[in-house]
Design a protein around this motif. Structure first.
Motif, short mmCIF file in Angstrom:
data_model
loop_
_atom_site.label_atom_id
_atom_site.label_comp_id
_atom_site.label_asym_id
_atom_site.label_seq_id
_atom_site.Cartn_x
_atom_site.Cartn_y
_atom_site.Cartn_z
N ASP A 96 43.85 -19.90 -14.32
CA ASP A 96 43.93 -20.45 -12.97
C ASP A 96 42.65 -21.25 -12.72
O ASP A 96 41.92 -21.56 -13.67
N GLN A 97 42.35 -21.56 -11.49
CA GLN A 97 41.21 -22.43 -11.21
C GLN A 97 39.89 -21.87 -11.68
O GLN A 97 38.96 -22.62 -11.97
N ALA A 98 39.78 -20.56 -11.75
CA ALA A 98 38.51 -19.95 -12.12
C ALA A 98 38.67 -18.85 -13.15
O ALA A 98 37.93 -17.87 -13.16
N ALA A 99 39.64 -19.00 -14.06
CA ALA A 99 39.85 -17.98 -15.09
C ALA A 99 40.32 -18.64 -16.38
O ALA A 99 41.21 -19.49 -16.37
N TRP A 100 39.71 -18.22 -17.47
CA TRP A 100 40.03 -18.77 -18.79
C TRP A 100 40.14 -17.61 -19.78
O TRP A 100 39.61 -16.53 -19.56
N ARG A 101 40.81 -17.89 -20.90
CA ARG A 101 41.00 -16.85 -21.90
C ARG A 101 41.13 -17.48 -23.29
O ARG A 101 41.67 -18.57 -23.45
N GLY A 102 40.63 -16.76 -24.30
CA GLY A 102 40.88 -17.12 -25.68
C GLY A 102 39.97 -18.17 -26.26
O GLY A 102 39.01 -18.62 -25.64
N GLY A 103 40.29 -18.58 -27.48
CA GLY A 103 39.46 -19.54 -28.19
C GLY A 103 38.35 -18.85 -28.95
O GLY A 103 37.99 -17.71 -28.68
N MET A 104 37.78 -19.55 -29.92
CA MET A 104 36.75 -18.99 -30.77
C MET A 104 35.36 -19.40 -30.31
O MET A 104 35.20 -20.34 -29.54
N PHE A 105 34.36 -18.72 -30.82
CA PHE A 105 32.97 -18.82 -30.40
C PHE A 105 32.82 -18.20 -29.00
O PHE A 105 33.80 -17.84 -28.34
N TRP A 106 31.59 -18.11 -28.55
CA TRP A 106 31.32 -17.51 -27.24
C TRP A 106 31.88 -18.34 -26.10
O TRP A 106 32.07 -17.84 -24.99
N ASP A 107 32.12 -19.64 -26.34
CA ASP A 107 32.61 -20.50 -25.26
C ASP A 107 34.03 -21.02 -25.50
O ASP A 107 34.50 -21.89 -24.78
N GLY A 108 34.71 -20.50 -26.53
CA GLY A 108 36.11 -20.84 -26.74
C GLY A 108 36.38 -22.24 -27.24
O GLY A 108 37.51 -22.69 -27.22
N ARG A 109 35.35 -22.94 -27.73
CA ARG A 109 35.52 -24.36 -28.04
C ARG A 109 36.32 -24.65 -29.30
O ARG A 109 36.75 -25.79 -29.51
N ALA A 110 36.52 -23.66 -30.16
CA ALA A 110 37.25 -23.88 -31.41
C ALA A 110 38.63 -23.24 -31.32
O ALA A 110 38.80 -22.17 -30.73
N ALA A 111 39.59 -23.90 -31.94
CA ALA A 111 40.97 -23.40 -31.92
C ALA A 111 41.23 -22.55 -33.15
O ALA A 111 41.25 -23.05 -34.28
N GLY A 112 41.41 -21.27 -32.96
CA GLY A 112 41.80 -20.38 -34.03
C GLY A 112 40.73 -20.18 -35.10
O GLY A 112 39.66 -20.77 -35.07
#
Length: 374
Positions: A96-112
């Motif tokens: 939602d506007q202020a919630a994210w989930r998943g992805g790799m690395f601490w910030d989710g920047r890589a896919a799988g």
């Protein structure tokens, strides 16, 4: 090249060459190959050592908080997260506007897993290779890779550097998806299967952990609806700012300036509300994968529990960091704190804090139990 842990077949030639029958075998060889770094000193396994629950055990000028690069000088600014159980990480998404989930690395920047595997070789302060073509050239130095890539990806795989590099990441991902990385054989898993009993302290910790009435642990560190799900990874893979302070000791030696904005440094995210958020890590093997937090600022697991507890305690003693003897330092990013999650639950006494630590020790894979501290 390190002998394969799964299996390896040598061809009967004057110069033995590995024959890779599966993508997993190829990925295993790549995972341990130091030749994929600029100075041929560093592999995936260097920062994700299978003997140490897939984290970096090396001491540096910053302790074990961050990793040393292939050049022997560069130090990162974030702790290398465990590669154990990473295969279960969902794809990155905004909930939602202020919630994210998943992805790799601490910030989710890589896919799988493949996306993650492709990052370190080209990172100048990690493995330091200048470009994909240089990595592919290193791969082609090995006759086993040349034949193995052709056998597994097709005869034309070496015609494109991009394709060969992508093939490399896919193979590493396949290896990281094997049971070696996620055996589910900790004392906790054996307890669920009725093979062992927990001690009274461990059982108290389990009850506290899984009950929202007593702690806030399971708000972020329980994925499955059932508190006894056999495939629990002890993270919901979401992003939170829990008020982690700067690791001043690491910053003093790595030369990094400015603030680590966490999720906001993900190119796919531009919301101001993402600043300071980091992905909730798995608690699998947490007792043997310190130091803790995204920047390795806390050395001891009990300190981490005390850090969370400070949000719910009015006791002046609980406002002191036991590792420094001083008040807890201010958050690096004071905005966007996950106040609701952090303040859910009552303050904990020493008995309950120790019980939570004891329970988290039971999440250690059987082959790493010898690393546990009494």
């Amino acid at each position: 090249m390190r002998p394969l842990l799964i299996s390896a077949l040598l061809t009967a030639t004057a110069s033995p060459v590995y024959a890779f029958d599966t993508l997993e075998e190829l990925g295993e060889a790549l995972f341990f190959d130091v030749n994929l770094s600029k100075n041929r000193t560093q592999s995936c396994a260097t920062c994700h050592d299978p003997e140490f629950a897939f984290v970096d055990p090396r001491e540096t000028a910053a302790g074990r908080a961050v990793s040393l690069g292939d050049d022997g000088e560069s130090l990162g600014d974030r702790s290398a997260p465990t590669a154990g159980y990473a295969m279960f990480t969902p794809d990155f998404e905004q909930l939602d506007q202020a919630a994210w989930r998943g992805g790799m690395f601490w910030d989710g920047r890589a896919a799988g897993l493949a996306g993650q595997a492709g990052g370190p070789p080209l990172n100048p302060i990690e493995m330091g290779m200048p470009d994909k073509a240089s990595v592919v050239a290193r791969l082609q130095e090995d006759a086993g890779y040349v034949t193995g890539f052709k056998a597994l990806f097709g005869a034309g795989i070496w015609e494109s550097d991009d394709a060969a590099y992508e093939a490399m990441t896919q193979a590493i991902a396949a290896f990281e998806s094997t049971p070696l990385f996620a055996p589910f054989d900790s004392k906790y898993d054996r307890y669920l299967r009725g093979e062992v009993e927990l001690t009274a302290e461990e059982e108290l910790g389990r009850v506290l952990f899984t009950s929202q009435q007593f702690t806030n642990c399971n708000l972020c560190h329980q994925l499955r609806p059932s508190p006894i799900a056999p495939d629990e990874t002890f993270t919901n893979y979401e992003y939170h700012n829990i008020g982690v302070p700067v690791n001043a000791a690491a910053r003093a030696v790595n030369g990094v300036t400015g603030s680590d904005t966490g999720l906001l440094s993900n190119p796919a995210v531009d919301a101001a509300s993402a600043a300071g958020r980091f992905k909730v890590p798995t608690l699998r093997n947490v007792a043997v994968t310190g130091p803790y937090m995204h920047n390795g600022v806390f050395k001891d697991l009990r300190t981490v529990v005390l850090f969370y507890n400070k949000y719910n305690s009015t006791n002046p003693d609980r406002q002191i960091n036991p590792e420094t003897g001083k008040p807890w330092a201010m958050p690096e990013i004071p905005q966007n704190l996950s106040v609701m999650e952090l303040t859910e639950g009552p303050a904990l006494d020493d008995r309950r804090i120790d019980a939570l630590v004891a329970f988290m020790k039971t999440l250690t894979d059987q082959r790493y139990e010898h690393l546990l501290k009494e």
